[in-house]
Write a protein that holds these residues in place. Structure first.
Motif, PDB file in Angstrom:
ATOM      1  N   LEU A  41       0.812  -1.208   0.000  1.00 14.77           N
ATOM      2  CA  LEU A  41       0.000   0.000   0.000  1.00 14.77           C
ATOM      3  C   LEU A  41       0.849   1.264   0.000  1.00 14.77           C
ATOM      4  N   GLU A  42       2.039   1.199   0.561  1.00  8.77           N
ATOM      5  CA  GLU A  42       2.910   2.368   0.593  1.00  8.77           C
ATOM      6  C   GLU A  42       3.591   2.638  -0.743  1.00  8.77           C
ATOM      7  N   SER A  43       3.899   1.597  -1.517  1.00 12.00           N
ATOM      8  CA  SER A  43       4.695   1.819  -2.720  1.00 12.00           C
ATOM      9  C   SER A  43       4.159   1.108  -3.957  1.00 12.00           C
ATOM     10  N   ALA A  44       2.857   0.962  -4.066  1.00 10.89           N
ATOM     11  CA  ALA A  44       2.275   0.280  -5.226  1.00 10.89           C
ATOM     12  C   ALA A  44       2.237   1.209  -6.430  1.00 10.89           C
ATOM     13  N   ARG A  45       2.432   0.637  -7.596  1.00  6.19           N
ATOM     14  CA  ARG A  45       2.321   1.365  -8.859  1.00  6.19           C
ATOM     15  C   ARG A  45       0.885   1.255  -9.364  1.00  6.19           C
ATOM     16  N   PRO A  46       0.503   2.108 -10.316  1.00  3.96           N
ATOM     17  CA  PRO A  46      -0.887   2.086 -10.812  1.00  3.96           C
ATOM     18  C   PRO A  46      -1.339   0.731 -11.357  1.00  3.96           C
ATOM     19  N   GLU A  47      -0.475   0.024 -12.080  1.00  5.41           N
ATOM     20  CA  GLU A  47      -0.879  -1.281 -12.614  1.00  5.41           C
ATOM     21  C   GLU A  47      -1.100  -2.312 -11.495  1.00  5.41           C
ATOM     22  N   GLU A  48      -0.363  -2.169 -10.416  1.00  4.65           N
ATOM     23  CA  GLU A  48      -0.558  -3.067  -9.273  1.00  4.65           C
ATOM     24  C   GLU A  48      -1.859  -2.753  -8.543  1.00  4.65           C
ATOM     25  N   VAL A  49      -2.218  -1.477  -8.475  1.00  3.42           N
ATOM     26  CA  VAL A  49      -3.485  -1.094  -7.859  1.00  3.42           C
ATOM     27  C   VAL A  49      -4.649  -1.574  -8.724  1.00  3.42           C
ATOM     28  N   ARG A  50      -4.507  -1.482 -10.048  1.00  2.00           N
ATOM     29  CA  ARG A  50      -5.549  -2.004 -10.936  1.00  2.00           C
ATOM     30  C   ARG A  50      -5.708  -3.509 -10.757  1.00  2.00           C
ATOM     31  N   ALA A  60      -2.222  -8.851  -7.140  1.00  2.00           N
ATOM     32  CA  ALA A  60      -1.534  -7.582  -6.939  1.00  2.00           C
ATOM     33  C   ALA A  60      -0.205  -7.786  -6.217  1.00  2.00           C
ATOM     34  N   LEU A  61      -0.195  -8.620  -5.193  1.00  2.00           N
ATOM     35  CA  LEU A  61       1.055  -8.890  -4.483  1.00  2.00           C
ATOM     36  C   LEU A  61       2.033  -9.663  -5.354  1.00  2.00           C
ATOM     37  N   GLU A  62       1.522 -10.511  -6.228  1.00  2.00           N
ATOM     38  CA  GLU A  62       2.401 -11.241  -7.148  1.00  2.00           C
ATOM     39  C   GLU A  62       3.130 -10.264  -8.068  1.00  2.00           C
TER      40      GLU A  62
END
Length: 83
Positions: A41-50, A60-62
């Motif tokens: 949650l602190e350092s996620a990129r937009p594609e990971e949030v999607r 997302a964690l993968e």
């Protein structure tokens, strides 16, 4: 008849507690760690949030782990190249 309840109820509760302990132990190994979620949650990129929104926390964690491992691998390759 009441005597049976006096003996049966504590036994049923005890066996249920032992069963739930086994279930919890298995889930502990499969579950996502709290620190991983905080770091995500602190350092996620937009594609990971999607991916989190569309596919859930597992996917997302993968993606997040792959990005972190890719960055570490690039750092190691850079160090090896200098040596």
């Amino acid at each position: 008849m009441a005597v049976w309840f006096v003996f049966a109820v504590p036994l049923v509760i005890m066996f249920f507690a032992l069963f739930m302990e086994r279930v919890e132990a298995r889930l502990r190994h499969v579950a996502v760690q709290e620190t991983e979620v905080e770091e995500f949650l602190e350092s996620a990129r937009p594609e990971e949030v999607r991916a989190l929104y569309g596919h859930g926390i597992g996917r997302a964690l993968e993606l997040f782990r792959l990005r972190r491992l890719g960055g570490r691998a690039a750092k190691l390759r850079g160090r090896r190249g200098r040596d």
